[in-house]
Design an enzyme around this catalytic site. Structure first.
Site: not given
Length: 318
Positions: A121-124, A149, A176, A229
């Site tokens: 992250n931030p994955v995008d 998600d 995300h 997570t």
């Protein structure tokens, strides 16, 4: 018969869960594991080796070296800075760019010509960083995007209608993160819109808000209680890797580079994408409602703003 090899970078909570799933399913012939903590990588390799007798097929798991990149089919990057308490995923940007730039340069310099898959992250934005630094074609870089998600959205709806989660089609697109978009106009069970399956006296807006908020919030709730997570996202990565290696032609909501789709350009964002031996083969354009499309564009604006910040950091480093 083609041999499959992957390199895993980062053997923390997500990376080790991913590696365990790969061994359990026996998806590859060889998996090299690299971590900044060499003792952790070594211990995970030993532990995973002892799991191989129980796997579906034998996987040669070993500590990775620089030379392992060159003949790998896929590099899975789970390395990441730690998320400080109170920070959003997007606040991780600066630290992870600092980690990723030299790492990606070294991987490319090794002669690697396969696919990058990442959940970091931030994955995008990190997917964009990998594309810019590697100069690889867009199909060779896949972020996990909104796949997790979407799985959460499916799960919460499945509990409402008492069906298996994999029988629910309910996409989440966009970032995300907090600006993700629940695509209610395409949420279906057995081909029927989920909202049409509710009792006639249901307050639809309240129902939608409740499910959407739970989908967005649950990741933070899990993080507060266990510090990470890792199970859901690791299986999402396994699904992506499996789709590439075995030409599955499945559709997942992953971070893909859009060039005109949904009226967006030059941004990595979570959208339905066909994944096969070509990587992110093509994007599926859903017919969104006006509100959903507006929300998606708002989400893209947030990502683009941080992409510009990532560009500035990279320019200073290179």
């Amino acid at each position: 018969m083609a041999r499959h090899k992957i390199v895993l970078i980062g053997s923390g909570y997500v990376g080790s869960a991913f590696a365990h799933a790969i061994v359990a399913k026996g998806l590859v012939d060889e998996m090299a594991i690299i971590d900044i903590d060499e003792d952790k990588a070594k211990a995970d390799v030993w532990d995973l080796n002892h799991a191989t007798p129980f796997g579906d097929n034998f996987v040669n798991v070993h500590v990775g070296q620089y030379e392992d990149f060159k003949d790998a089919d896929i590099v899975v990057i789970c390395a990441s800075a730690k998320l400080a308490k109170g920070e959003t995923r997007l606040k991780l940007l600066e630290d992870n760019v600092d980690i990723f730039v030299p790492m990606i340069q070294r991987i490319v310099d090794s002669g690697f010509d396969g696919y990058f898959v990442l959940p970091s992250n931030p994955v995008d934005i990190m997917s964009y960083v990998v594309k810019r630094v590697s100069n690889f074609p867009k199909n060779k870089i896949i972020g996990s995007g909104t796949s997790l998600d979407t799985a959460r959205f499916q799960f919460f709806l499945s509990r409402e209608f008492d069906v298996a989660p994999n029988q629910v089609y309910a996409p989440i697109i966009g970032e995300h993160g907090d600006s993700q978009v629940a695509v209610w106009s395409h949420a279906q069970i057995a081909g029927e819109p989920v909202l049409d399956l509710l009792p006639s006296n249901t307050n639809l807006e309240a129902f939608k808000t409740s499910i959407s908020n739970r989908t967005t919030q649950i990741g933070y709730d899990i993080y507060v209680r266990k510090g990470t997570t890792n199970f859901g996202i690791s299986l999402s990565l396994v699904r992506i890797v499996e789709a590439i290696l075995f030409n599955k032609n499945i559709i997942m909501n992953v971070s893909s580079y859009v060039e005109g789709e949904y009226g967006l350009s030059d941004v990595y964002i979570g959208v339905p994408t066909v994944i096969n031996r070509n990587g992110a083969d093509r994007i599926i354009e859903l017919a969104l409602s006006k509100e959903e499309l507006s929300q998606l564009h708002h989400s893209a604006d947030i990502i683009l703003d941080y992409q510009r910040q990532a560009d500035a950091i990279i320019d200073q480093m290179c």
